[in-house]
Design an enzyme around this catalytic site. Sequence first.
Site, PDB file in Angstrom:
ATOM      1  N   GLY A 129       0.766  -1.245   0.000  1.00 33.54           N
ATOM      2  CA  GLY A 129       0.000   0.000   0.000  1.00 33.54           C
ATOM      3  C   GLY A 129       0.795   1.292   0.000  1.00 33.54           C
ATOM      4  N   GLU A 171       3.870   3.965   6.367  1.00 35.95           N
ATOM      5  CA  GLU A 171       2.636   3.188   6.194  1.00 35.95           C
ATOM      6  C   GLU A 171       1.608   4.028   5.444  1.00 35.95           C
ATOM      7  OE1 GLU A 171       1.114   0.596   6.036  1.00 35.95           O
ATOM      8  OE2 GLU A 171       1.285  -0.748   7.739  1.00 35.95           O
ATOM      9  N   ASP A 172       0.835   3.372   4.590  1.00 34.87           N
ATOM     10  CA  ASP A 172      -0.240   4.082   3.905  1.00 34.87           C
ATOM     11  C   ASP A 172      -1.337   4.479   4.888  1.00 34.87           C
ATOM     12  OD1 ASP A 172      -0.882   1.421   4.380  1.00 34.87           O
ATOM     13  OD2 ASP A 172      -1.674   1.015   2.391  1.00 34.87           O
ATOM     14  N   ASP A 208      -5.065   1.542  10.715  1.00 36.59           N
ATOM     15  CA  ASP A 208      -6.485   1.275  10.944  1.00 36.59           C
ATOM     16  C   ASP A 208      -6.665   0.917  12.430  1.00 36.59           C
ATOM     17  OD1 ASP A 208      -9.151   0.800  10.258  1.00 36.59           O
ATOM     18  OD2 ASP A 208      -8.784  -1.280   9.722  1.00 36.59           O
ATOM     19  N   LYS A 256      -7.037   6.331  11.149  1.00 39.62           N
ATOM     20  CA  LYS A 256      -8.464   6.287  11.488  1.00 39.62           C
ATOM     21  C   LYS A 256      -8.579   6.238  13.003  1.00 39.62           C
ATOM     22  CE  LYS A 256     -10.056   3.605   7.450  1.00 39.62           C
ATOM     23  NZ  LYS A 256     -10.458   2.239   7.005  1.00 39.62           N
ATOM     24  N   PHE A 295     -13.975   2.740   4.778  1.00 37.94           N
ATOM     25  CA  PHE A 295     -12.989   2.151   3.878  1.00 37.94           C
ATOM     26  C   PHE A 295     -12.648   3.113   2.744  1.00 37.94           C
ATOM     27  CE2 PHE A 295     -11.239  -0.791   0.781  1.00 37.94           C
ATOM     28  CZ  PHE A 295     -10.420  -1.552   1.598  1.00 37.94           C
ATOM     29  N   VAL A 296     -11.350   3.254   2.446  1.00 35.44           N
ATOM     30  CA  VAL A 296     -10.912   4.140   1.365  1.00 35.44           C
ATOM     31  C   VAL A 296     -10.036   3.388   0.350  1.00 35.44           C
ATOM     32  CG1 VAL A 296     -11.032   6.325   2.647  1.00 35.44           C
ATOM     33  CG2 VAL A 296      -8.952   4.933   2.791  1.00 35.44           C
ATOM     34  N   ASP A 330      -5.846  -0.279  -1.829  1.00 32.43           N
ATOM     35  CA  ASP A 330      -6.677  -1.117  -2.696  1.00 32.43           C
ATOM     36  C   ASP A 330      -7.933  -1.618  -2.019  1.00 32.43           C
ATOM     37  OD1 ASP A 330      -5.167  -2.959  -0.959  1.00 32.43           O
ATOM     38  OD2 ASP A 330      -6.118  -4.507  -2.172  1.00 32.43           O
ATOM     39  N   ARG A 348      -5.460   0.918  -6.665  1.00 35.64           N
ATOM     40  CA  ARG A 348      -4.197   1.538  -6.214  1.00 35.64           C
ATOM     41  C   ARG A 348      -3.725   2.658  -7.134  1.00 35.64           C
ATOM     42  NH1 ARG A 348      -2.196  -1.890  -2.180  1.00 35.64           N
ATOM     43  NH2 ARG A 348      -2.491  -4.123  -2.489  1.00 35.64           N
TER      44      ARG A 348
HETATM   45  P1  IMP Z   1      -4.117  -2.338  10.973  1.00 39.41           P
HETATM   46  O1  IMP Z   1      -3.193  -3.423  11.410  1.00 39.41           O
HETATM   47  O2  IMP Z   1      -5.528  -2.609  11.397  1.00 39.41           O
HETATM   48  O3  IMP Z   1      -3.656  -0.954  11.375  1.00 39.41           O
HETATM   49  O4  IMP Z   1      -4.194  -2.453   9.394  1.00 39.41           O
HETATM   50  C1  IMP Z   1      -3.482  -1.669   8.561  1.00 39.41           C
HETATM   51  C2  IMP Z   1      -3.561  -2.231   7.153  1.00 39.41           C
HETATM   52  O5  IMP Z   1      -4.894  -2.577   6.755  1.00 39.41           O
HETATM   53  C3  IMP Z   1      -3.103  -1.161   6.175  1.00 39.41           C
HETATM   54  O6  IMP Z   1      -1.717  -1.198   5.965  1.00 39.41           O
HETATM   55  C4  IMP Z   1      -3.920  -1.499   4.923  1.00 39.41           C
HETATM   56  O7  IMP Z   1      -3.226  -2.435   4.147  1.00 39.41           O
HETATM   57  C5  IMP Z   1      -5.184  -2.124   5.437  1.00 39.41           C
HETATM   58  N1  IMP Z   1      -6.306  -1.133   5.478  1.00 39.41           N
HETATM   59  C6  IMP Z   1      -6.880  -0.632   6.591  1.00 39.41           C
HETATM   60  N2  IMP Z   1      -7.864   0.245   6.297  1.00 39.41           N
HETATM   61  C7  IMP Z   1      -7.896   0.320   4.943  1.00 39.41           C
HETATM   62  C8  IMP Z   1      -8.714   1.069   4.017  1.00 39.41           C
HETATM   63  O8  IMP Z   1      -9.613   1.877   4.381  1.00 39.41           O
HETATM   64  N3  IMP Z   1      -8.457   0.878   2.701  1.00 39.41           N
HETATM   65  C9  IMP Z   1      -7.496   0.024   2.239  1.00 39.41           C
HETATM   66  N4  IMP Z   1      -6.713  -0.706   3.073  1.00 39.41           N
HETATM   67  C10 IMP Z   1      -6.911  -0.565   4.411  1.00 39.41           C
HETATM   68 MG    MG Z   2      -0.613  -1.680   4.215  1.00 40.95          MG
END
Ligand code: IMP
Ligand code: MG
Length: 177
Positions: free
Chosen positions: A48, A102-103, A106, A134, A155-156, A162, A168
């Site tokens: 991402g 990091e993109d 979440d 978020k 979700f974005v 993606d 992407r």
């Molecule tokens: P976390 O471990 O819950 O913080 O997850 C982070 C990962 O989930 C990111 O690096 C993304 O790959 C994916 N992700 C979380 N939210 C989104 C979203 O809204 N769109 C696309 N990918 C997401």
């Molecule tokens: Mg990611």
Amino acid sequence: MDAIQVHDKTFVPYISAADIAEKIKEIASQISKDYEGKRPLFIAVLNGSFIFASDLFRRLNIDAEISFIKLASYKGTTSTGNVITAIGLEESLHQRHVILLEDIIDTGKTLHEFLPQLQHQGPASIEVAALLTKPDALKFPVHPKYSGFEIPNKFVVGYGLDYDGLGRNIPGIYQLG
Ligand code: IMP
Ligand code: MG
């Protein structure tokens, strides 16, 4: 900007490519100030973050290095559940100033589990730069020093992010409608 279709879902415009570019310029100039003379090592988390990383990296005006990793999650037998490992990290982090790219953060679970592994290598410092966070979805204490946009728990896609493999390449960021 109009609504777009990715797989079976409709997404509406949320952050324009111009606004992203402006924000990345700000973050890059802050990092350039903070890390002058420290030759930071950026570690971008694929897939991402590849577009964020390349745009941010080109905006830096200090000496800096970059490396790319993939994170793989395995069902662990430990009490903590999943085990996260990095694929592709060849550089030693010992006494390096590390900035993880990091993109999006979440729940924060991925980085919360992975950051301690980087700490084990004895870096001089570790910080996180995330394009998106978020806050309402956050369940683990991960606090990026550099963060682009705080967004609602929706979700974005776009700008590297993606939905099931697609989206992407869209220049701006779109939100589930
Ligand atoms: P976390 O471990 O819950 O913080 O997850 C982070 C990962 O989930 C990111 O690096 C993304 O790959 C994916 N992700 C979380 N939210 C989104 C979203 O809204 N769109 C696309 N990918 C997401
Ligand atoms: Mg990611």
